[in-house]
Motif scaffolding. Structure first.
Motif, short mmCIF file in Angstrom:
data_model
loop_
_atom_site.label_atom_id
_atom_site.label_comp_id
_atom_site.label_asym_id
_atom_site.label_seq_id
_atom_site.Cartn_x
_atom_site.Cartn_y
_atom_site.Cartn_z
N GLU A 11 0.82 -1.22 0.00
CA GLU A 11 0.00 0.00 0.00
C GLU A 11 0.85 1.26 0.00
OE1 GLU A 11 -3.66 0.63 1.97
OE2 GLU A 11 -3.74 -1.48 2.54
N LEU A 12 1.98 1.22 0.69
CA LEU A 12 2.85 2.38 0.73
C LEU A 12 3.32 2.80 -0.65
CD1 LEU A 12 5.11 1.52 3.81
CD2 LEU A 12 3.41 3.34 3.69
N GLN A 13 3.45 1.84 -1.56
CA GLN A 13 3.95 2.14 -2.91
C GLN A 13 3.08 3.16 -3.63
OE1 GLN A 13 7.00 0.93 -3.32
NE2 GLN A 13 6.54 -0.04 -1.37
N TYR A 14 1.78 3.21 -3.32
CA TYR A 14 0.87 4.15 -3.97
C TYR A 14 1.02 5.57 -3.44
CZ TYR A 14 -1.37 -0.06 -5.69
OH TYR A 14 -1.62 -1.26 -6.30
N TYR A 15 1.63 5.73 -2.28
CA TYR A 15 1.71 7.04 -1.61
C TYR A 15 3.12 7.59 -1.50
CZ TYR A 15 -3.06 6.01 -0.14
OH TYR A 15 -4.39 5.72 -0.11
N LYS A 16 4.11 6.83 -1.96
CA LYS A 16 5.50 7.25 -1.83
C LYS A 16 5.74 8.62 -2.44
CE LYS A 16 8.84 4.03 -2.24
NZ LYS A 16 9.59 2.92 -2.83
#
Length: 121
Positions: free
Chosen positions: A115-120
């Protein structure tokens, strides 16, 4: 115990997005923050007497203030800790962690990392 190669360490993200993602996966920040740092804990109960395990994600401000929810933070390598009542949590390398706890931590952290990959940033 430091967990390496989770895909979380060194991620740069704004604190509001991090709060959202971690809460979605039952990590609690509560009062565990100051102006430059935030800590998120996931509690795992245990059948061992007076023992509870925690998965911890830590963030350090790269810019802005955590308290104003305007910070951009860098994530540190996650940890697994073992809480001994009433003494506190130990994260040391000398601790023994059941394989089931380590596997559970890695599975959960993989979901968070995805999920973090979408907000990096």
């Amino acid at each position: 115990m430091k967990l390496e190669n989770t895909g979380i360490e060194n991620t740069v993200i704004d604190i509001q997005s991090l709060d959202h993602i971690t809460a979605k996966h039952a990590f609690i920040r509560a009062g565990q923050w100051d102006y430059e740092r935030a800590t998120y804990d996931y509690k795992i109960g245990s059948n061992e007497k007076n023992v509870t395990y925690y998965i911890r994600i830590m963030a350090h401000s790269k810019e802005g203030d955590v308290d104003k929810r305007s910070a951009v933070v860098t994530l540190l390598p996650p940890l697994i800790g073992k809480h001994y009542y009433p003494h506190g949590v130990e994260y040391g390398d000398g601790e023994d962690f059941p394989e089931s706890i380590v596997e559970r931590a890695n599975t959960l952290l993989k979901k968070v990392s995805e999920e973090l990959q979408y907000y990096k940033k």
